[in-house]
Design an enzyme around this catalytic site. Structure first.
Site, PDB file in Angstrom:
ATOM      1  N   ASP A  47       0.827  -1.203  -0.144  1.00 15.58           N
ATOM      2  CA  ASP A  47       0.014  -0.005   0.009  1.00 15.58           C
ATOM      3  C   ASP A  47       0.983   1.317  -0.116  1.00 15.58           C
ATOM      4  O   ASP A  47       2.043   1.408   0.837  1.00 15.58           O
ATOM      5  CB  ASP A  47      -1.014  -0.117   1.278  1.00 15.58           C
ATOM      6  CG  ASP A  47      -2.047   0.979   1.375  1.00 15.58           C
ATOM      7  OD1 ASP A  47      -1.932   1.825   0.194  1.00 15.58           O
ATOM      8  OD2 ASP A  47      -2.618   1.140   2.211  1.00 15.58           O
ATOM      9  N   ASP A  52      -3.749   2.267  -5.262  1.00 11.59           N
ATOM     10  CA  ASP A  52      -2.627   2.261  -4.494  1.00 11.59           C
ATOM     11  C   ASP A  52      -2.115   1.084  -3.810  1.00 11.59           C
ATOM     12  O   ASP A  52      -1.175   1.009  -2.817  1.00 11.59           O
ATOM     13  CB  ASP A  52      -2.414   3.533  -3.889  1.00 11.59           C
ATOM     14  CG  ASP A  52      -2.752   3.369  -2.269  1.00 11.59           C
ATOM     15  OD1 ASP A  52      -3.740   2.889  -2.234  1.00 11.59           O
ATOM     16  OD2 ASP A  52      -2.352   3.971  -1.422  1.00 11.59           O
ATOM     17  N   GLU A  53      -2.939  -0.107  -4.094  1.00 12.28           N
ATOM     18  CA  GLU A  53      -2.727  -1.244  -3.093  1.00 12.28           C
ATOM     19  C   GLU A  53      -3.196  -2.257  -3.711  1.00 12.28           C
ATOM     20  O   GLU A  53      -3.986  -2.407  -4.700  1.00 12.28           O
ATOM     21  CB  GLU A  53      -3.898  -0.828  -2.122  1.00 12.28           C
ATOM     22  CG  GLU A  53      -4.200  -1.628  -0.922  1.00 12.28           C
ATOM     23  CD  GLU A  53      -5.352  -1.540  -0.075  1.00 12.28           C
ATOM     24  OE1 GLU A  53      -5.684  -0.461  -0.207  1.00 12.28           O
ATOM     25  OE2 GLU A  53      -5.840  -2.476   0.542  1.00 12.28           O
TER      26      GLU A  53
END
Ligand code: TTP
Ligand code: MG
Length: 390
Positions: free
Chosen positions: A11, A106-107
Site C-alpha cells: 500500500d 495504490d494497493e
C-alpha cells in the site's frame, strides 16, 4: 517445503499527497491536504503524515481539516498524475509475481509463493527489493506486509506505516500471539456495528475471541480469523494492457523544442522495450503534450501496418511531434509534460491474414524487429543505449 502460501500486501503511503510532493518538493515536511479547498464544501481525499499529526483524515470535510490545521497547504487532486504513478507501481509489482490482485489505485495483493526462492526463500529480502524498486521507479514510498494469507498481509502492511515492512510469523501459535493484543476491528468483516455488539460481552481484542467457544453471537469463522486463519487466495486477473505508454514531467517547464524532442525519443525507446516483452504489434501511436497552463493535447496516428520495432515507433513519434510543434514555431509556450504511447494491439503483424509469400515490406519489418530485440537484450543486461537523434 510446506504447502503454505506467501502473500504480500503493498500500500503506497499517503498516496495522492506523496505524488503531489514529487511536483512540489518545497511542500515536503509540511502538512499537505489533497482534496477540496479549505473553504469549500468537499472533503479531504488524503493528507500527508504531517497533517495527520493534527488529526486530519481522509473523507473529513475540508473545512474541518482547516479548523484542525489552518497552516496546512491545500491542493486539488490531479488524478492523471496519480494514475501514471500507479501504472508504474503495478508494473513493478509484476516483477515480483504474475499473480497481482489490484485492490485500489495504490494497493495490491501479490502471491509470491512461487518467486520467494529467487530471494533465497527470505521474505524480508523480497519485500525490501520491491520497496526499493518502488522508491526508484515511482519516487514515493510504500508499506509492505508479508504473511501466510491476505488478512495477515494487510494487517502487516498497516503495522509499520509509513515506509515500513512487516513480516508476520508463519507458526500458528506465534501468529495467535501476534494477533491477541489487537482490537477485533483489525479483522475482516468486523465493522463498527460488530465492535459495538461484542463490547458488552467484554470481547475487545482478538485474544478475547480466541478464548471463545462458537455461539450465536460469535461464529466459528470469526474465531478462526482471530487466530489468523484466513483465505490466502489472491484474486488475480491477467492484466491485458490496452496501451503501453510513458510520460515525463519536466522539473521546470521546458520552453526548448530540442529538449522536449530529445526527451520524447527517450520515452519512445522505453515504450518499445516494454512493449516487446510479450509478442504483439501496435496499430496506433499517440503523443501527449501538456503546457505550463496544464492544457493537454493528444494527437494520434495509425501505423501503416501493425508494428513493434523502434524505427517505426520513432518515425511515428516524430511525425506527431513535428505536426504538433512545427520547427521554428512556439505553439505551447513552455512544456510541462511530454508522453508517447502505442495502442490497439494485434497478436500478429499481418492482421491475421494468411500470406503465401513474404512481401518485401514484411521482410524489412522483420529485420527492424530483430534489431530492436537485439538492443532489448543489451538493455536488459544493463547497457545504457544512447539514441542517436533522428
Ligand atoms: P489509502 O491507501 O487509504 O490512503 P493513503 O495512501 O493516502 O495513506 P496510507 O495508505 O499511507 O494510510 O488511499 C489511497 C488513495 O485513495 C489516497 O491517497 C487518496 C484516495 N482516497 C480518497 O480519495 N478518499 C478516501 O476516503 C480514501 C480513504 C482514499
Ligand atoms: Mg495508501
Amino acid at each position: 517445503m510446506s504447502g503454505m502460501a506467501t502473500i504480500l500486501h503493498v500500500d503506497m503511503d499517503a498516496f495522492f499527497a506523496s505524488v503531489e510532493l514529487l511536483h512540489h518538493p518545497e511542500w515536503r515536511g509540511k502538512p499537505l491536504v489533497v482534496g477540496a479547498g479549505p473553504h469549500e464544501r468537499g472533503v479531504v481525499s488524503t493528507c500527508s503524515y504531517e497533517a495527520r499529526a493534527f488529526g486530519v483524515r481522509s473523507a473529513m470535510p475540508s473545512r474541518t481539516a482547516y479548523a484542525k490545521c489552518p497552516q496546512a497547504i491545500f491542493t486539488p487532486p490531479h488524478m492523471d498524475l496519480y494514475r501514471d504513478v500507479s501504472t508504474r507501481a503495478f508494473e513493478v509489482f509484476g516483477h515480483y509475481s504474475p499473480y497481482v490482485e489490484a485492490v485500489s489505485i495504490d494497493e495490491a495483493f501479490l502471491d509470491v509463493s512461487g518467486t520467494l526462492h529467487l530471494y533465497g526463500g527470505d521474505p524480508r529480502r523480497l519485500g525490501e527489493a520491491l520497496r526499493a524498486e518502488i522508491r526508484a521507479t515511482c519516487g514515493v514510498t510504500c508499506s509492505v506486509g508479508i504473511a501466510p494469507n491476505r488478512l495477515l498481509a494487510k494487517i502487516g502492511s498497516e503495522e509499520n506505516k509509513p515506509d515500513g515492512l512487516t513480516i508476520l510469523p508463519t507458526d500458528p501459535i506465534e501468529l495467535a500471539a501476534f494477533l491477541a493484543p489487537r482490537p477485533v476491528s483489525v479483522l475482516w468483516g468486523v465493522g463498527r456495528k460488530t465492535v459495538e455488539a461484542l463490547k458488552p460481552y467484554g470481547i475487545l481484542t482478538c485474544g478475547d475471541l480466541q478464548r471463545m467457544k462458537p455461539n450465536a453471537l460469535v461464529p466459528q469463522e470469526l474465531i478462526d480469523l482471530a487466530y489468523g486463519r484466513a483465505e490466502a487466495t489472491v484474486h488475480w486477473e491477467p492484466r491485458e494492457e490496452k496501451s503501453v505508454s510513458r510520460e515525463h514531467t519536466f522539473e521546470t517547464d521546458e520552453p526548448r523544442r530540442d529538449a522536449v524532442r530529445a526527451k520524447l525519443l527517450e520515452l519512445v525507446a522505453d515504450v518499445g522495450y516494454r512493449f516487446r516483452r510479450i509478442p504483439r504489434w501496435a496499430t496506433t501511436a499517440r503523443l501527449k503534450i501538456r503546457n505550463a497552463a496544464f492544457e493537454t493535447r493528444l494527437r494520434q496516428t495509425p501505423f501503416p501496418s501493425p508494428v513493434q520495432d523502434d524505427v517505426a515507433f520513432r518515425a511515428a513519434a516524430l511525425t506527431l511531434f513535428d505536426a504538433e510543434w512545427p520547427k521554428g514555431t512556439c505553439p505551447h509556450g513552455a512544456v510541462r509534460l511530454i508522453g508517447f504511447g502505442v495502442t490497439n494491439f494485434r497478436a500478429t503483424p499481418d492482421d491475421g491474414q494468411l500470406d503465401l509469400f513474404v512481401a518485401p515490406e514484411d521482410a524489412a519489418r522483420e529485420r527492424r524487429e530483430r534489431l530492436s530485440r537485439a538492443l532489448d537484450g543489451l538493455r536488459a543486461h544493463g547497457h545504457v543505449l544512447t539514441q542517436p537523434s533522428a
